[in-house]
Design an enzyme around this catalytic site. Structure first.
Site, PDB file in Angstrom:
ATOM      1  N   ALA A  55       0.835  -1.200   0.000  1.00  0.00           N
ATOM      2  CA  ALA A  55       0.000   0.000   0.000  1.00  0.00           C
ATOM      3  C   ALA A  55       0.872   1.253   0.000  1.00  0.00           C
ATOM      4  CB  ALA A  55      -0.921  -0.006   1.210  1.00  0.00           C
ATOM      5  N   TYR A  57       3.983   1.426  -1.235  1.00  0.00           N
ATOM      6  CA  TYR A  57       4.572   1.497  -2.572  1.00  0.00           C
ATOM      7  C   TYR A  57       3.564   2.122  -3.544  1.00  0.00           C
ATOM      8  CZ  TYR A  57       6.971   0.113  -6.844  1.00  0.00           C
ATOM      9  OH  TYR A  57       7.614   0.135  -8.057  1.00  0.00           O
ATOM     10  N   LYS A 142      -9.213 -11.195  -6.760  1.00  0.00           N
ATOM     11  CA  LYS A 142      -7.892 -10.725  -7.159  1.00  0.00           C
ATOM     12  C   LYS A 142      -6.878 -11.342  -6.207  1.00  0.00           C
ATOM     13  CE  LYS A 142      -5.290  -6.801  -8.817  1.00  0.00           C
ATOM     14  NZ  LYS A 142      -4.008  -7.078  -8.167  1.00  0.00           N
ATOM     15  N   ARG A 163       5.691 -12.963 -15.495  1.00  0.00           N
ATOM     16  CA  ARG A 163       5.255 -11.856 -16.328  1.00  0.00           C
ATOM     17  C   ARG A 163       6.412 -10.945 -16.731  1.00  0.00           C
ATOM     18  NH1 ARG A 163       1.496  -7.645 -13.837  1.00  0.00           N
ATOM     19  NH2 ARG A 163       1.650  -5.923 -15.286  1.00  0.00           N
ATOM     20  N   GLU A 199      -2.553 -17.173 -11.461  1.00  0.00           N
ATOM     21  CA  GLU A 199      -1.783 -16.656 -10.332  1.00  0.00           C
ATOM     22  C   GLU A 199      -1.172 -17.797  -9.517  1.00  0.00           C
ATOM     23  OE1 GLU A 199      -1.868 -13.392 -10.332  1.00  0.00           O
ATOM     24  OE2 GLU A 199      -1.399 -12.641  -8.314  1.00  0.00           O
ATOM     25  N   CYS A 462       2.494 -10.734  37.061  1.00  0.00           N
ATOM     26  CA  CYS A 462       2.596  -9.917  38.255  1.00  0.00           C
ATOM     27  C   CYS A 462       2.273 -10.834  39.433  1.00  0.00           C
ATOM     28  CB  CYS A 462       1.593  -8.775  38.187  1.00  0.00           C
ATOM     29  SG  CYS A 462       1.297  -8.015  39.787  1.00  0.00           S
ATOM     30  N   CYS A 468      -2.811  -5.975  43.347  1.00  0.00           N
ATOM     31  CA  CYS A 468      -2.621  -5.269  42.080  1.00  0.00           C
ATOM     32  C   CYS A 468      -3.961  -4.756  41.554  1.00  0.00           C
ATOM     33  CB  CYS A 468      -1.991  -6.215  41.072  1.00  0.00           C
ATOM     34  SG  CYS A 468      -1.709  -5.447  39.474  1.00  0.00           S
TER      35      CYS A 468
HETATM   36  S1  IVH Z   1      -6.556 -10.595 -15.253  1.00  0.00           S
HETATM   37  C1  IVH Z   1      -5.905  -8.817 -19.038  1.00  0.00           C
HETATM   38  N1  IVH Z   1      -7.577 -11.703 -13.125  1.00  0.00           N
HETATM   39  O1  IVH Z   1      -3.389  -8.843 -10.912  1.00  0.00           O
HETATM   40  C2  IVH Z   1      -5.967  -8.862 -17.573  1.00  0.00           C
HETATM   41  N2  IVH Z   1      -5.446 -10.687 -12.932  1.00  0.00           N
HETATM   42  O2  IVH Z   1      -2.436  -6.345 -13.111  1.00  0.00           O
HETATM   43  C3  IVH Z   1      -4.869  -9.635 -17.025  1.00  0.00           C
HETATM   44  N3  IVH Z   1      -4.443 -10.892 -10.697  1.00  0.00           N
HETATM   45  O3  IVH Z   1      -0.348  -9.312 -11.638  1.00  0.00           O
HETATM   46  C4  IVH Z   1      -4.996  -9.928 -15.600  1.00  0.00           C
HETATM   47  N4  IVH Z   1      -6.091 -12.017  -9.785  1.00  0.00           N
HETATM   48  O4  IVH Z   1      -1.468 -11.578 -11.707  1.00  0.00           O
HETATM   49  C5  IVH Z   1      -6.539 -11.027 -13.631  1.00  0.00           C
HETATM   50  N5  IVH Z   1      -8.602 -12.771 -11.318  1.00  0.00           N
HETATM   51  C6  IVH Z   1      -7.568 -12.106 -11.827  1.00  0.00           C
HETATM   52  C7  IVH Z   1      -6.431 -11.777 -11.071  1.00  0.00           C
HETATM   53  C8  IVH Z   1      -5.392 -11.054 -11.651  1.00  0.00           C
HETATM   54  C9  IVH Z   1      -4.900 -11.494  -9.600  1.00  0.00           C
HETATM   55  C10 IVH Z   1      -3.142 -10.206 -10.798  1.00  0.00           C
HETATM   56  C11 IVH Z   1      -2.355 -10.544 -12.005  1.00  0.00           C
HETATM   57  C12 IVH Z   1      -1.563  -9.295 -12.301  1.00  0.00           C
HETATM   58  C13 IVH Z   1      -2.407  -8.242 -11.702  1.00  0.00           C
HETATM   59  C14 IVH Z   1      -3.122  -7.463 -12.786  1.00  0.00           C
END
Ligand code: IVH
Length: 708
Positions: A55, A57, A142, A163, A199, A462, A468
């Site tokens: 967060a 960063y 995500k 990536r 992922e 204690c 106390c």
């Molecule tokens: S889609 C075209 N779906 O989030 C879209 N990404 O910048 C490509 N991530 O590092 C990504 N969960 O590894 C997508 N359900 C999900 C995801 C996901 C995690 C990560 C991905 C990337 C970043 C996206």
């Protein structure tokens, strides 16, 4: 990250000086931000050793983005905003992605409105009007790991690549093959070429177990081992292991969420119409797809998903930092297209961060109701996991030392769900030079009594007990208990009020309460107040056993208190008894004896006892148990060899408690020799002198008061 310390990073990532007509402010800030971001991207992506939470960063990154868009003349091609971090390590082969690995736009508004804004934009870009029906989306989690591209040719996994910068990544096939969840071979109906994107991550439980193993290795003196800051850091470290044997021991998991290169439809490739159908097919080919993945209609559907997952988030066995919305219809996706490196048809919608950075202003020691002393880091207020956190427990001295948290330190704090906030780690390069190591207090910070840690325990306590004030309520409840002083009508709520209003500071104050005071307490009718005063009066006539129990001496339960009373007969004798003398009491071992002695050694505890006596608490005092009244009085026993039923110390304690004398050597005066396995010269001597020799069975008879 302290913005005043850019010189820390200057050596690695110097920022070129350039002439400018702009005021000095934005230029130097842009330069400072870039050098910090370079430093942290390097630490994070290349070294797998992040120093600040994501967060933080992100905040620096967004500040730089904002400055660059306000002052486009400052933008340079080498700015961290112009490439996604992640250098390729020399030792891994480089892979050029046939289809670039895109990133995803992030909706920073963590409220429901973030989802609505996305839907509004999509409808506009698709040229939809209010008359048109809702857009269908796929809502996904995500995942907080690292993106991976898995290439299958003719159904066989031939390449796994990170990536990297989106165009080129690292070839980590050997490591990825160690992930059980990733299929090495696909069913016959899979296309000739298939790149699955998803992922790689580590489950929290796996992460905790890994860190525990790492700690044990470090403790065992293994060099070069370290613990990991969070599951993603651990997963990234595992994927980047040059030795795939080590990677195999790091438990990784995988979720699929998209596609890269694939045999085109024209060459017999799959004919999917929607993103959702594609994911279902991936599932049938053996790829894990998160069960939460759902089709949702319009903005309302996205908002509902965001809220549902927010509630489930903390119960998930892995970290997520948000959800992702994708337009489901592939034809619509194509119409929407891309902006630079991000698709217009997808967005990440975040949740409040669960880790943040702050500073330690003090380390206090708090006293719990049972006397447990807990070191607590006092933090500069920080918003994390949806609340403002100012305290984080360090649990105990060992834990505080293991984390080596010091006053003045910058620390990473985690708060997930309702779990109490904790310090995850210290940002060592920001430690002030003079920060002193934490040491546990030797005395209770509330009452000044001795603080002690018993052998085999991790908590300090204690020893003040009833003296106390932190333990006062607990001490009073205990004192009034039916099996202690038996004060009827002194309930928890009333004790709270009496203590909170300052009416009762010590136990003896109970006996000086006035009718008027009591009647003024909440929910106290005059009748109950009268009854309570009577009950208090009645409780003054008690027994020594009850009185000793009511003092709440640690480890002194009801039975032990009775036994102490029976053995010593008089309170003064108990208070004066040495640990050795206490050990003579049935069921009193070294820990209990020490606890009793420590309690009465403290003058304030003796004062409380005196105040109670002065208030009129009394009991019939008896005589100490005469030695002759004890069942084994006058009997001398010698123990030798290894007994089966109990240790020799225990046997000695039990025999002595019954009045026997346990001697070290055998003589004509010895009544019994108890001989266990491998008894030596004492057994020989007993036989020579004709002293009766008994075994475990004989000992048991003796202890039950019978003749062996
Ligand atoms: S889609 C075209 N779906 O989030 C879209 N990404 O910048 C490509 N991530 O590092 C990504 N969960 O590894 C997508 N359900 C999900 C995801 C996901 C995690 C990560 C991905 C990337 C970043 C996206």
């Amino acid at each position: 990250m302290n913005p005043n310390t850019p010189d820390l990073f200057g050596d690695l990532f110097p920022e070129p000086k350039r002439a400018s007509t702009l005021a000095d402010g934005p230029i130097s800030r842009v330069q400072a931000l870039r050098s910090q971001l370079h430093h942290h991207a390097h630490a994070y992506y290349t070294l797998d050793a992040p120093e600040i939470p994501d967060a933080e960063y992100d905040r620096l990154f967004r500040e730089l983005q904002a400055l660059e868009s306000a002052h486009p003349e400052l933008l340079t091609p080498d700015s961290p905003t112009q490439r996604v971090g992640g250098q390729v390590l020399d030792a891994f082969a480089t892979v050029t992605h046939r289809v670039p690995m895109l990133s995803i736009r992030t909706e920073t508004d963590t409220e429901a409105s973030g989802a609505e804004a996305f839907d509004t934009r999509i409808r506009k870009e698709l040229g939809l009007t209010e008359a048109d029906s809702a857009v269908e989306y796929v809502a996904e989690l995500k995942f907080d790991g690292l993106a991976m591209s898995l290439r299958y040719e003719n159904g066989v996994l031939v390449q796994a690549a990170t990536r990297g910068d989106g165009e080129t990544g690292e070839e980590v096939t050997a490591n990825i093959r160690t992930i059980g969840q990733i299929p090495l071979r696909l069913p016959i109906d899979a296309p000739a070429v298939l790149e699955v994107r998803g992922e790689v991550y580590m489950r929290r439980g796996d992460f905790e177990a890994l860190n525990e193993r790492q700690r044990q290795r470090i403790a065992a003196g293994s060099k070069g081992e370290k613990t990991f800051v969070n599951p993603r850091n651990a997963a990234a470290g595992a994927v980047r292991q040059l030795d795939s044997g080590i990677a195999a021991k790091r438990p990784l998991s995988f979720f699929a969420y998209g596609l890269g290169d694939i045999t085109p439809q024209s060459a017999g490739g799959p004919q999917w119409q929607t993103h959702f159908d594609m994911l279902q097919q991936l599932k049938t080919w053996g790829f894990p797809v998160a069960e939460q993945t759902s089709r949702m209609q319009g903005a309302a559907g996205l908002v509902a998903f965001h809220q549902r997952i927010a509630a489930e988030r903390d119960a998930l066995p892995y970290d997520i930092d948000g959800v992702v919305y994708k337009v489901n219809d592939l034809a619509q996706q194509q119409r929407l297209g891309f902006v630079t490196r991000e698709p217009r048809w997808a967005v990440a919608h975040k949740y409040p961060a669960q880790e943040e950075m702050t500073t330690v202003q003090a380390i206090d020691v708090q006293v719990g109701r049972t006397g447990k002393l807990t070191p607590v880091a006092k933090l500069a207020p920080v918003f994390v996991g949806g609340v403002t956190v100012t305290n984080a427990t360090l649990h105990n001295e060992l834990e505080a030392r293991r984390k080596d948290v010091r006053v003045g330190d910058t620390v990473i704090v985690r708060r997930a769900g309702d779990v109490i906030p904790e310090v995850v780690s210290v940002v060592l390069d920001q430690r002030p030079a003079d920060a002193p190591q934490f040491t546990m207090v030797s005395h209770c910070p509330v009452c000044g009594s001795l603080a002690e840690r018993e052998e085999g325990e991790s908590d300090h306590r204690c020893t003040g007990g009833l003296f106390c004030s932190a333990q006062r309520k607990q001490a009073i409840w205990h004192f009034a208990h039916r099996r202690a002083m038996d004060v009827d009508g002194l309930g928890d709520k009333l004790v709270d009020q009496l203590v909170d209003s300052g009416q009762v500071k010590t136990l003896a104050d109970l006996y000086h309460l006035k009718l008027e005071t009591l009647s003024n307490m909440d929910r106290m009718a005059e009748k109950s107040a009268v009854n309570l005063l009577e009950a208090l009066d009645k409780s003054k006539n008690t027994t020594l056993g009850r009185f000793l129990f009511s003092l709440g001496i640690r480890h002194v339960g009801e039975a032990t208190a009775k036994e102490l009373a029976r053995h010593f007969g008089q309170l003064d004798a108990v208070m004066a008894a040495s640990e050795d003398a206490l050990l003579q009491v049935a069921d009193v071992g070294p820990v209990v004896a020490h606890s009793i002695r420590t309690f009465f050694d403290q003058s304030h505890n003796r004062e409380v006892v005196q105040a109670l006596r002065d208030a009129g608490v009394s009991w019939p005092e008896g005589d100490a148990l005469a030695p002759t009244e004890m069942p084994l009085a006058g009997i001398t026993v010698v123990l030798t060899g290894t007994l089966q039923s109990m240790g020799r110390d225990e046997a000695k304690e039990k025999l002595e408690a019954l009045g026997a004398k346990v001697a070290g050597s055998v003589s004509k005066k010895t009544h019994y020799v108890v001989a266990g396995a491998e008894a030596g010269s004492k057994l020989d001597k007993a036989q020579a002198l004709g002293v009766p020799v008994i075994d475990d069975t004989g000992l048991a008879l003796l202890l039950s008061g019978q003749k062996p």
